[in-house]
Design an enzyme around this catalytic site. Structure first.
Site, PDB file in Angstrom:
ATOM      1  N   CYS A   1      -4.580  -1.714  -1.755  1.00  0.00           N
ATOM      2  CA  CYS A   1      -4.601  -0.308  -1.901  1.00  0.00           C
ATOM      3  C   CYS A   1      -5.604  -0.160  -3.243  1.00  0.00           C
ATOM      4  CB  CYS A   1      -3.373   0.586  -2.202  1.00  0.00           C
ATOM      5  SG  CYS A   1      -3.190   2.123  -2.774  1.00  0.00           S
TER       6      CYS A   1
ATOM      7  N   GLU B   1      -2.323   8.529   8.560  1.00  0.00           N
ATOM      8  CA  GLU B   1      -0.747   8.255   8.653  1.00  0.00           C
ATOM      9  C   GLU B   1      -0.200   8.806   9.891  1.00  0.00           C
ATOM     10  OE1 GLU B   1       1.412   6.640   6.332  1.00  0.00           O
ATOM     11  OE2 GLU B   1      -0.293   5.614   5.648  1.00  0.00           O
TER      12      GLU B   1
ATOM     13  N   HIS C   1      -7.090   2.718   4.078  1.00  0.00           N
ATOM     14  CA  HIS C   1      -6.805   3.567   5.258  1.00  0.00           C
ATOM     15  C   HIS C   1      -8.120   3.619   5.916  1.00  0.00           C
ATOM     16  CE1 HIS C   1      -3.164   4.761   3.047  1.00  0.00           C
ATOM     17  NE2 HIS C   1      -2.568   5.186   4.461  1.00  0.00           N
TER      18      HIS C   1
ATOM     19  N   CYS D   1     -11.023   3.167   0.258  1.00  0.00           N
ATOM     20  CA  CYS D   1      -9.667   3.159   0.609  1.00  0.00           C
ATOM     21  C   CYS D   1      -9.347   2.369   1.862  1.00  0.00           C
ATOM     22  CB  CYS D   1      -9.346   4.689   0.858  1.00  0.00           C
ATOM     23  SG  CYS D   1      -7.684   5.070   1.228  1.00  0.00           S
TER      24      CYS D   1
ATOM     25  N   ASP E   1       0.991  -1.206   0.150  1.00  0.00           N
ATOM     26  CA  ASP E   1      -0.032   0.056   0.005  1.00  0.00           C
ATOM     27  C   ASP E   1       0.927   1.268  -0.152  1.00  0.00           C
ATOM     28  OD1 ASP E   1      -2.424   1.637   0.174  1.00  0.00           O
ATOM     29  OD2 ASP E   1      -2.195   1.872   2.478  1.00  0.00           O
ATOM     30  N   SER E   2       0.113   2.425  -0.134  1.00  0.00           N
ATOM     31  CA  SER E   2       1.065   3.698  -0.007  1.00  0.00           C
ATOM     32  C   SER E   2       1.710   3.910   1.397  1.00  0.00           C
ATOM     33  CB  SER E   2       0.136   4.887  -0.443  1.00  0.00           C
ATOM     34  OG  SER E   2      -0.753   4.959   0.241  1.00  0.00           O
TER      35      SER E   2
HETATM   36  N1  DGL Z   1      -4.889   3.300   0.998  1.00  0.00           N
HETATM   37  C1  DGL Z   1      -4.934   3.689  -0.337  1.00  0.00           C
HETATM   38  C2  DGL Z   1      -6.172   3.212  -1.146  1.00  0.00           C
HETATM   39  O1  DGL Z   1      -6.845   2.300  -0.789  1.00  0.00           O
HETATM   40  C3  DGL Z   1      -4.157   4.677  -0.778  1.00  0.00           C
HETATM   41  C4  DGL Z   1      -4.393   6.210  -0.210  1.00  0.00           C
HETATM   42  C5  DGL Z   1      -3.511   7.117  -0.420  1.00  0.00           C
HETATM   43  O2  DGL Z   1      -2.274   6.633  -0.541  1.00  0.00           O
HETATM   44  O3  DGL Z   1      -3.959   8.212  -1.034  1.00  0.00           O
HETATM   45  O4  DGL Z   1      -6.491   3.957  -1.977  1.00  0.00           O
END
Ligand code: DGL
Length: 276
Positions: A74, A153, A187, A185, A11-12
Site C-alpha cells: 500500500c 473495492e 488498487h 496506488c 493493504d487498506s
Molecule cells: N492501495 C492503497 C495505496 O496503495 C490505498 C488506497 C486507499 O485505501 O485509499 O495507496
C-alpha cells in the site's frame, strides 16, 4: 524463525492483491498471509497519523501470526508508516512502496509523466523525496483519482464512474503530452485495461508489483529466509471487513476461490479474530 513462516502482506483493501499476485508468481513456494483493512478503506483521505496507527496494529497482528517479512502493499501506508515501522520493529525486514517515479523519469521521451496516487501518499516525505531525487528534469503531473479506490473495492473495474474519474485525471495530462503513467496506488493495476483504453497504447503504464516482488526475493535471500519447500505455498486471507464480500472480490480480481477470515479492531489499535 521457521523458513515455512509466512510473508505478511497488507493493504487498506484489495489493492495489495496486485502485489500478492506478483509475489505468488515469483516466489511460488512461500506461504503468504494477506490482511485487508477493509473496515478502514480508503486510507487515502485519512492522513498520515491515523494510517500509521492502523499500520502498526496490522504489523503487530501479522508478526503475532509468525510473519518472517512484512510487505506494506500500500503506497499510502508506506508513506505514513514505513520509517516508523522499521524503527519500531528493527529486527523485522520490511518491503514498502513508493511511486515508481524513477523508472518513469528514466524512460519518458516527452519529459512528462503522470502519477496517480492518494492524497496521503502525495503528502508524505517519501513521495517528495523520490520527486526531488529522480524527477528534476521531467514534468511530474499528479492526480488523486478521488473515489476510484471505492469503485475498485466494489469490483467495478470498468463501470461509468471509474471511467469518469480516470478521464478526469488523464485527459488533461494527455493534453500536456504525457507518455508515462505511474500507478502510485496498489488498487490501480486492476484498472489498467481502462487506463490504457483512455490513454492509448503509445502511453506506458507502470505497474510496480513485479519490482516489489523482486525486492521481496532480495530480502529473503539477504536474511536467508527462503522457504526451501518444493510445493506451492498456502495463502491465508484476512479482512477487518466483510469476509464474504472479500472472497467474492478475490475471485473476481485473482480468479481463484479462497476463504477469508474476519478480524475485528479493538479501539482501532489492536486486531483480534472475530469468533462467529
Ligand atoms: N492501495 C492503497 C495505496 O496503495 C490505498 C488506497 C486507499 O485505501 O485509499 O495507496
Amino acid at each position: 524463525m521457521s523458513l515455512a513462516a509466512p510473508i505478511g502482506i497488507f493493504d487498506s483493501g484489495v489493492g495489495g492483491l496486485s502485489v500478492l499476485r506478483a509475489i505468488r508468481q515469483q516466489h511460488p513456494s512461500e506461504n503468504l498471509i494477506y490482511l485487508a483493512d477493509q473496515a478502514h478503506v480508503p486510507y487515502g483521505p485519512r492522513g498520515l497519523r491515523q494510517v500509521q496507527a492502523f499500520s502498526e496494529g496490522i504489523t503487530r497482528y501479522l508478526l503475532g501470526q509468525g510473519a518472517k517479512l512484512i510487505v506494506i502493499a500500500c503506497n499510502t501506508a508506506s508513506a505514513a508508516a514505513l520509517h516508523h515501522l522499521r524503527a519500531t520493529f528493527p529486527d523485522v525486514p520490511f518491503v514498502g512502496m513508493e511511486p515508481a517515479v524513477k523508472p518513469a523519469a528514466e524512460h519518458t521521451n516527452s519529459g512528462v509523466v503522470g502519477v496517480l496516487a492518494t492524497p496521503t501518499t502525495f503528502e508524505g516525505e517519501l513521495y517528495a523525496s523520490v520527486v526531488e531525487r529522480f524527477a528534476q528534469d521531467v514534468t511530474v503531473l499528479q492526480d488523486t483519482c478521488a473515489g476510484l479506490v471505492g469503485q475498485i473495492e466494489q469490483g467495478k473495474l470498468d463501470g461509468p464512474e471509474a471511467r469518469r474519474i480516470l478521464q478526469g485525471a488523464l485527459e488533461p495530462m494527455l493534453e500536456s503530452r504525457l507518455d508515462t503513467v505511474v500507478l502510485g496506488c496498489t488498487h490501480y493495476p486492476f484498472v489498467i485495461p481502462l487506463i490504457q483504453d483512455i490513454v492509448g497504447p503509445q502511453v506506458n503504464v507502470i505497474d510496480p508489483s513485479p519490482a516489489i516482488a523482486r525486492q521481496v526475493g532480495r530480502l529473503l535471500e539477504k536474511h536467508t529466509l527462503q522457504n526451501p519447500a518444493r510445493s506451492i505455498g498456502v495463502t491465508r486471507y484476512l479482512t477487518s471487513g466483510d469476509p464474504v464480500n472479500f472472497q467474492e472480490l478475490i475471485k473476481k480480481l485473482l480468479e481463484q476461490d479462497a476463504s477469508a477470515q474476519m478480524l475485528s479492531w479493538q479501539d482501532d489499535l489492536e486486531l483480534v479474530p472475530q469468533i462467529s
